[in-house]
Design a protein around this motif. Structure first.
Motif, PDB file in Angstrom:
ATOM      1  N   UNK A   1       0.822  -1.221   0.000  1.00 13.42           N
ATOM      2  CA  UNK A   1       0.000   0.000   0.000  1.00 13.42           C
ATOM      3  C   UNK A   1       0.856   1.270   0.000  1.00 13.42           C
ATOM      4  N   UNK A   2       2.080   1.199   0.512  1.00 11.55           N
ATOM      5  CA  UNK A   2       2.919   2.395   0.544  1.00 11.55           C
ATOM      6  C   UNK A   2       3.262   2.862  -0.861  1.00 11.55           C
ATOM      7  N   UNK A   3       3.684   1.956  -1.717  1.00  8.89           N
ATOM      8  CA  UNK A   3       4.028   2.376  -3.081  1.00  8.89           C
ATOM      9  C   UNK A   3       2.775   2.656  -3.893  1.00  8.89           C
ATOM     10  N   UNK A   4       1.700   1.950  -3.601  1.00  8.14           N
ATOM     11  CA  UNK A   4       0.439   2.244  -4.276  1.00  8.14           C
ATOM     12  C   UNK A   4       0.004   3.684  -3.991  1.00  8.14           C
ATOM     13  N   UNK A   5       0.100   4.088  -2.723  1.00  6.38           N
ATOM     14  CA  UNK A   5      -0.268   5.463  -2.363  1.00  6.38           C
ATOM     15  C   UNK A   5       0.675   6.467  -3.014  1.00  6.38           C
ATOM     16  N   UNK A   6       1.934   6.123  -3.100  1.00  3.09           N
ATOM     17  CA  UNK A   6       2.897   7.036  -3.722  1.00  3.09           C
ATOM     18  C   UNK A   6       2.575   7.235  -5.205  1.00  3.09           C
ATOM     19  N   UNK A   7       2.234   6.166  -5.882  1.00  7.62           N
ATOM     20  CA  UNK A   7       1.866   6.284  -7.292  1.00  7.62           C
ATOM     21  C   UNK A   7       0.569   7.064  -7.452  1.00  7.62           C
ATOM     22  N   UNK A   8      -0.404   6.789  -6.600  1.00  4.68           N
ATOM     23  CA  UNK A   8      -1.688   7.472  -6.708  1.00  4.68           C
ATOM     24  C   UNK A   8      -1.594   8.958  -6.385  1.00  4.68           C
ATOM     25  N   UNK A   9      -0.536   9.367  -5.707  1.00  4.45           N
ATOM     26  CA  UNK A   9      -0.326  10.797  -5.441  1.00  4.45           C
ATOM     27  C   UNK A   9       0.184  11.528  -6.672  1.00  4.45           C
TER      28      UNK A   9
END
Length: 423
Positions: free
Chosen positions: A94-102
């Protein structure tokens, strides 16, 4: 259409209103939506898919330890198993998913193919548009830490005159781009698609940068002189002369008369072909056969990829030292959760050629940065034979094959210096 199998497709959701994304994400300019069919994109992997990935890792039937004390037979179990235990346990996708979604992410259809891309515009008015292309076993994640120094150079030791607008697409069959359902999506066609993408985004003057597969794609763009392309920057130039390539293929001794740097490059390539090129031969000729393992076993896929990440980073075989274990697992998780192990391997079959060998003389402006941990350190003399307008050549002080991923600040400085004269 989203990459991945039918279950995975349900895990990716696109935002429903482009206007909403434009309002919510700062720094997206008018060019982000120029042309037709550009739609916003967000990632939302289902909890059940992440749990299934971790369960499959935990249930791995491990090969017995190799009866040798080094990695001469491949990735050692004592190297891989602790990393896989962390992947199955505390690792958090979820950490990299959130980073991409930002980031501002989009999808668009080009030549019948859905292309996923990140599009970050600089706040500096005269920024130079640039398309960045990843390779295998990398992904768009290679460039995440280089985005800020390239788009906002004044905050990272540069000047406003060094700024870039960035377009970072996923190669067809990789990540969130769709998997081609017909053959023909090799580097020539991808290069034409990248030109179409840049023009669709409103950029009629732009540059291209790449390493690994991205280097080949950038070179093909230059050879085809696609519309709008001003020049290219490569961190793995395909410059091995035809006579050298024939000698290597035949297994013959190095030709007489090579300079010191040419002989060092020859020796590097000879060792690569002898000891470490079996993976490429497999993907060049039988990507479907190896692909079944790459999409069925997360540990099998991880071993296939980790070996090359370890060999190609400037890390003495310990890529966690320069990338960190989370970054490595982010990349592996991206391949696994999108089910793209087989489809990504097919780019080797499509090109079916060596990524180091010169493919013709390029007369568009070309810049080259050679990093010390590269698979082979291209000599300037070979680059000058291939590029008649070699306007920048530099040997960097650190970094390897994954230059932007390993040394993002240094990579950004190289790219800024390379393209300064083309603005």
């Amino acid at each position: 259409m989203f990459a991945g199998n039918s279950t995975s497709r349900r895990s990716f959701v696109a935002a429903t209103a482009l206007a909403g994304v434009m309002a919510a994400v700062p720094g997206i300019g008018r060019a982000a939506t120029a042309g037709g069919g550009v739609r916003p994109f967000r990632i939302a992997i289902a909890d059940a898919e992440i749990a299934a990935m971790k369960r499959r890792i935990a249930e791995t039937r491990w090969a017995d330890p190799q009866p040798v004390s080094d990695d001469g037979q491949g990735v050692r179990r004592q190297t891989l198993q602790p990393l896989m235990s962390y992947w199955a346990g505390a690792y958090d996708w979820r950490k990299v998913e959130a980073r991409l979604n930002a980031l501002p992410m989009f999808m668009t259809e080009i030549d019948g193919q859905d292309i996923h891309f990140i599009h970050v515009r600089s706040r500096h008015e005269n920024a130079l548009p640039m398309i960045l292309t990843h390779g295998w076993p990398g992904s768009i994640l290679e460039f995440l830490d280089a985005i800020a120094p390239l788009t906002d150079p004044t905050a990272h030791g540069g000047s406003a005159d060094d700024a870039f607008h960035l377009v970072i697409p996923s190669i067809p069959g990789f990540g969130f781009s769709a998997k081609p359902t017909v053959s023909g999506w090799g580097s020539d066609r991808i290069g034409r698609a990248w030109s179409a993408l840049m023009l669709r985004l409103g950029y009629d003057r732009y540059v291209s940068q790449g390493g690994d597969c991205g280097s080949v794609i950038s070179q093909r763009m230059a050879l085809q002189k696609v519309p709008g392309l001003l020049g290219i920057h490569l961190n793995m130039p395909a410059v091995v002369p035809a006579d050298i390539a024939r000698t290597l293929a035949a297994g013959d001794p190095a030709p007489l008369g090579l300079s010191g740097k040419e002989r060092a490059a020859f020796d590097q390539l000879e060792a690569f072909y002898r000891d470490n090129a079996a993976y490429a031969a497999m993907m060049n000729t039988r990507p479907q056969t190896i692909g079944y393992s790459l999409v069925d076993s997360p540990v099998g896929m991880a071993a296939w990829m980790y070996e090359k990440i370890a060999q190609w980073t400037y890390s003495d075989g310990q890529p966690e030292r320069v990338l960190g274990r989370d970054a490595i697992l982010d990349d592996m998780s991206l391949y696994w959760l999108t089910g793209t192990g087989a489809s990504a391997a097919r780019i080797y079959w499509e090109d079916h050629s060596n990524n180091f060998n010169a493919r013709g003389v390029i007369d568009l402006p070309v810049a080259v940065s050679v990093f010390p941990g590269e698979i082979f350190r291209a000599p300037r003399s070979w680059a000058e034979r291939c590029y008649t307008n070699l306007f920048y050549f530099n040997e960097a002080s650190d970094g390897g094959h994954f230059a932007a991923w390993e040394q993002p600040a240094l990579f950004a400085r190289e790219v800024r210096a390379a393209f300064r004269s083309l603005r």
